[in-house]
Design an enzyme around this catalytic site. Structure first.
Site, PDB file in Angstrom:
ATOM      1  N   MET A 196      16.107   8.071  55.970  1.00 19.64           N
ATOM      2  CA  MET A 196      16.144   6.652  55.622  1.00 19.64           C
ATOM      3  C   MET A 196      14.713   6.113  55.565  1.00 19.64           C
ATOM      4  O   MET A 196      13.831   6.611  56.250  1.00 19.64           O
ATOM      5  CB  MET A 196      16.939   5.880  56.680  1.00 19.64           C
ATOM      6  CG  MET A 196      18.371   6.351  56.803  1.00 19.64           C
ATOM      7  SD  MET A 196      19.356   5.370  57.962  1.00 19.64           S
ATOM      8  CE  MET A 196      19.781   3.976  56.931  1.00 19.64           C
ATOM      9  N   ASP A 197      14.518   5.119  54.743  1.00 21.12           N
ATOM     10  CA  ASP A 197      13.220   4.442  54.639  1.00 21.12           C
ATOM     11  C   ASP A 197      12.139   5.249  53.944  1.00 21.12           C
ATOM     12  O   ASP A 197      10.976   4.859  53.971  1.00 21.12           O
ATOM     13  CB  ASP A 197      12.681   4.032  56.031  1.00 21.12           C
ATOM     14  CG  ASP A 197      13.301   2.737  56.513  1.00 21.12           C
ATOM     15  OD1 ASP A 197      13.866   2.012  55.688  1.00 21.12           O
ATOM     16  OD2 ASP A 197      13.208   2.469  57.728  1.00 21.12           O
ATOM     17  N   GLY A 205      15.570  12.853  51.552  1.00 20.53           N
ATOM     18  CA  GLY A 205      14.650  12.456  52.606  1.00 20.53           C
ATOM     19  C   GLY A 205      15.377  11.532  53.559  1.00 20.53           C
ATOM     20  O   GLY A 205      16.486  11.093  53.269  1.00 20.53           O
ATOM     21  N   GLY A 210      11.965   5.834  50.784  1.00 24.79           N
ATOM     22  CA  GLY A 210      11.711   5.361  49.426  1.00 24.79           C
ATOM     23  C   GLY A 210      12.545   6.029  48.352  1.00 24.79           C
ATOM     24  O   GLY A 210      12.166   6.038  47.180  1.00 24.79           O
ATOM     25  N   LYS A 211      13.699   6.549  48.739  1.00 26.30           N
ATOM     26  CA  LYS A 211      14.542   7.242  47.749  1.00 26.30           C
ATOM     27  C   LYS A 211      14.977   6.311  46.621  1.00 26.30           C
ATOM     28  O   LYS A 211      14.904   6.672  45.449  1.00 26.30           O
ATOM     29  CB  LYS A 211      15.799   7.820  48.432  1.00 26.30           C
ATOM     30  CG  LYS A 211      15.505   8.955  49.380  1.00 26.30           C
ATOM     31  CD  LYS A 211      16.783   9.555  49.928  1.00 26.30           C
ATOM     32  CE  LYS A 211      17.583   8.594  50.793  1.00 26.30           C
ATOM     33  NZ  LYS A 211      16.863   8.128  52.000  1.00 26.30           N
ATOM     34  N   ASP A 256      22.142   7.312  42.947  1.00 29.71           N
ATOM     35  CA  ASP A 256      21.529   6.942  44.228  1.00 29.71           C
ATOM     36  C   ASP A 256      22.570   7.048  45.338  1.00 29.71           C
ATOM     37  O   ASP A 256      23.775   6.984  45.081  1.00 29.71           O
ATOM     38  CB  ASP A 256      20.966   5.515  44.146  1.00 29.71           C
ATOM     39  CG  ASP A 256      19.951   5.247  45.254  1.00 29.71           C
ATOM     40  OD1 ASP A 256      19.290   6.209  45.706  1.00 29.71           O
ATOM     41  OD2 ASP A 256      19.821   4.084  45.683  1.00 29.71           O
ATOM     42  N   GLU A 257      22.107   7.224  46.563  1.00 30.84           N
ATOM     43  CA  GLU A 257      22.990   7.369  47.733  1.00 30.84           C
ATOM     44  C   GLU A 257      24.000   8.504  47.524  1.00 30.84           C
ATOM     45  O   GLU A 257      25.163   8.408  47.905  1.00 30.84           O
ATOM     46  CB  GLU A 257      23.722   6.049  48.037  1.00 30.84           C
ATOM     47  CG  GLU A 257      22.829   4.826  48.204  1.00 30.84           C
ATOM     48  CD  GLU A 257      22.000   4.841  49.483  1.00 30.84           C
ATOM     49  OE1 GLU A 257      22.015   5.864  50.214  1.00 30.84           O
ATOM     50  OE2 GLU A 257      21.325   3.832  49.756  1.00 30.84           O
ATOM     51  N   ALA A 258      23.540   9.579  46.918  1.00 25.35           N
ATOM     52  CA  ALA A 258      24.446  10.657  46.507  1.00 25.35           C
ATOM     53  C   ALA A 258      25.110  11.366  47.684  1.00 25.35           C
ATOM     54  O   ALA A 258      26.164  11.990  47.520  1.00 25.35           O
ATOM     55  CB  ALA A 258      23.700  11.664  45.648  1.00 25.35           C
TER      56      ALA A 258
END
Ligand SMILES: [Zn+2]
Length: 238
Positions: A49-50, A47, A52-53, A124-126
């Protein structure tokens, strides 16, 4: 489901290496019909930015840990610039920083060698990982029976797929767009991550430049709908 049912098949005899895994050292236990009792999966949640990942990543880690599963949380270029996952709504969790030369398979094997269970990875941040990391995720699922849940952006500031995100779309067992809507200033759904430099939407530059979504940052990011991303209209100042 009992704890036993959720335990990783590989726990008793983790493979010494990918070659061993391919040789059957980590073959999944099978039921009477020959199907694996537990089928690990690679899932990619994406998704803008912002959306909620990172919050969802930490929630998923919490949910699995509550059921007695053990996992590792990894990240790259978290907004805190430290080895942790932080969220805009104030949650944080220590994490392993992924570097170019980190091998996710070796990471898991190392924990197993120490007697630490690893049932799943939260990545995260994949989208900032390398394509090789994504291949390693797939191998962890297929040969090590470790679940991998990856979270990240799909596209960069030019609206082009990040290489790692593209590979995740190609390889993941399941791909899900995170359903928390982020709105453009106009009220339409925001999907594209515009990089704003000197008050203008940047159209070229390095694929990864650190910034934030706050107005005061020198380089900042703003989620826009496609129409306003294309026209470069950042809307009235907030
Ligand atoms: Zn708009």
């Amino acid at each position: 489901m009992t704890d036993d049912a959720a335990a990783p098949i590989c726990l008793a005899r983790p493979p010494a290496g990918p070659g061993d895994a391919r040789a059957g050292g980590c073959a999944a236990a099978r039921g009477v019909d020959g199907r694996p009792l537990h089928a690990a999966a690679l899932k990619f949640f994406w998704g803008p930015m912002d959306c909620g990942k990172s919050t969802m990543a930490l929630q998923m880690n919490y949910n699995h840990a509550r059921q007695g599963r053990r996992g590792l949380v990894t990240t790259r270029i978290d907004r805190s610039l430290g080895p942790q996952v932080t969220t805009r709504i104030g949650l944080s969790h220590t994490a392993i920083e992924v570097t170019d030369d980190l091998d996710l398979r070796a990471l898991v094997r190392g924990r197993w060698d120490e007697g630490v269970r690893v049932d799943y990875l939260i990545c995260d941040e994949a989208s900032f990982y390398t394509v090789a990391h994504v291949e390693q995720m797939a191998e962890l699922v297929d040969s090590y029976d470790v679940d991998v849940y990856a979270f990240g952006l799909a596209t960069d500031f030019r609206s082009c797929l990040f290489p790692a995100a593209q590979r995740l779309f190609e390889l993941a067992d399941e791909v899900a767009r995170i359903q928390v809507e982020v709105l453009c200033w106009c009220g339409r759904e925001g999907l594209l991550n515009a990089r704003v430099v000197d008050g203008r939407v940047a159209r070229e530059g390095a694929q990864v430049v650190i910034g934030d979504t706050v107005d005061t940052a020198e380089v900042r990011y703003q989620v826009l709908c496609r129409r306003h991303y294309r026209s470069g209209d950042l809307g009235p100042r907030r």
